[in-house]
Design a protein around this motif. Structure first.
Motif, PDB file in Angstrom:
ATOM      1  N   GLN A  83       0.861  -1.185   0.000  1.00 12.65           N
ATOM      2  CA  GLN A  83       0.000   0.000   0.000  1.00 12.65           C
ATOM      3  C   GLN A  83       0.892   1.229   0.000  1.00 12.65           C
ATOM      4  O   GLN A  83       1.479   1.577   1.014  1.00 12.65           O
ATOM      5  CB  GLN A  83      -0.913  -0.004   1.227  1.00 12.65           C
ATOM      6  CG  GLN A  83      -1.979   1.050   1.192  1.00 12.65           C
ATOM      7  CD  GLN A  83      -3.037   0.745   0.141  1.00 12.65           C
ATOM      8  OE1 GLN A  83      -3.443  -0.391  -0.014  1.00 12.65           O
ATOM      9  NE2 GLN A  83      -3.471   1.750  -0.577  1.00 12.65           N
ATOM     10  N   THR A  84       1.029   1.884  -1.143  1.00 19.68           N
ATOM     11  CA  THR A  84       1.938   3.032  -1.246  1.00 19.68           C
ATOM     12  C   THR A  84       1.202   4.360  -1.292  1.00 19.68           C
ATOM     13  O   THR A  84       1.814   5.404  -1.149  1.00 19.68           O
ATOM     14  CB  THR A  84       2.814   2.914  -2.512  1.00 19.68           C
ATOM     15  OG1 THR A  84       1.970   2.812  -3.653  1.00 19.68           O
ATOM     16  CG2 THR A  84       3.728   1.711  -2.414  1.00 19.68           C
ATOM     17  N   ARG A  85      -0.109   4.317  -1.524  1.00 19.41           N
ATOM     18  CA  ARG A  85      -0.891   5.549  -1.587  1.00 19.41           C
ATOM     19  C   ARG A  85      -1.940   5.509  -0.493  1.00 19.41           C
ATOM     20  O   ARG A  85      -1.849   4.706   0.422  1.00 19.41           O
ATOM     21  CB  ARG A  85      -1.520   5.676  -2.973  1.00 19.41           C
ATOM     22  CG  ARG A  85      -0.430   5.835  -4.045  1.00 19.41           C
ATOM     23  CD  ARG A  85      -0.992   5.796  -5.426  1.00 19.41           C
ATOM     24  NE  ARG A  85      -1.510   4.463  -5.688  1.00 19.41           N
ATOM     25  CZ  ARG A  85      -2.301   4.152  -6.687  1.00 19.41           C
ATOM     26  NH1 ARG A  85      -2.693   5.082  -7.518  1.00 19.41           N
ATOM     27  NH2 ARG A  85      -2.719   2.935  -6.877  1.00 19.41           N
ATOM     28  N   SER A  86      -2.930   6.346  -0.592  1.00 23.12           N
ATOM     29  CA  SER A  86      -3.942   6.383   0.466  1.00 23.12           C
ATOM     30  C   SER A  86      -4.719   5.075   0.516  1.00 23.12           C
ATOM     31  O   SER A  86      -4.751   4.309  -0.449  1.00 23.12           O
ATOM     32  CB  SER A  86      -4.884   7.567   0.254  1.00 23.12           C
ATOM     33  OG  SER A  86      -5.596   7.409  -0.957  1.00 23.12           O
ATOM     34  N   ALA A  87      -5.350   4.824   1.627  1.00 25.54           N
ATOM     35  CA  ALA A  87      -6.009   3.545   1.878  1.00 25.54           C
ATOM     36  C   ALA A  87      -7.182   3.269   0.952  1.00 25.54           C
ATOM     37  O   ALA A  87      -7.539   2.117   0.734  1.00 25.54           O
ATOM     38  CB  ALA A  87      -6.474   3.473   3.325  1.00 25.54           C
TER      39      ALA A  87
END
Length: 107
Positions: A83-87
């Motif tokens: 998970q590299t960006r928002s949830a």
């Protein structure tokens, strides 16, 4: 002195002789700045690979034939997701070709 005489680094000698690099500036250059263009490219590849390995950490890998390598065309790959960006956005998938060690990612 050794860098100027190095047969593997004709670029540095050429830059000094043409005046692109002044003798005063030459003594303050770092090893990276004095490296040949070929060596700079190799160093960048090493840094990118180290950064890629650092980003993924020790995440668990899974093998699959779902992905096709763009470099060698083989389907033997390992992958992991992070998970590299928002949830509320999808996970990023990092894929590595087992055959040629090509790395790529997609969202």
């Amino acid at each position: 002195m050794f860098n100027l005489r190095d047969g593997n680094n004709p670029d540095l000698r050429r830059r000094v002789l043409t005046g692109e690099i002044s003798p005063e500036k030459l003594i303050t250059l770092s090893a990276e700045e004095m490296a040949s263009d070929k060596r700079k490219q190799e160093n960048n590849q090493i840094k990118e690979k180290a950064l890629f390995d650092c980003e993924r950490g020790l995440a668990a890998k899974a093998s699959t034939d779902q992905f096709k390598c763009g470099r060698c065309g083989q389907r033997k790959c390992t992958y992991y997701q992070m998970q590299t960006r928002s949830a509320d956005e999808p996970m990023t998938t990092y894929v590595t070709c087992v055959n040629c060690d090509n790395h790529w990612k997609f969202c």
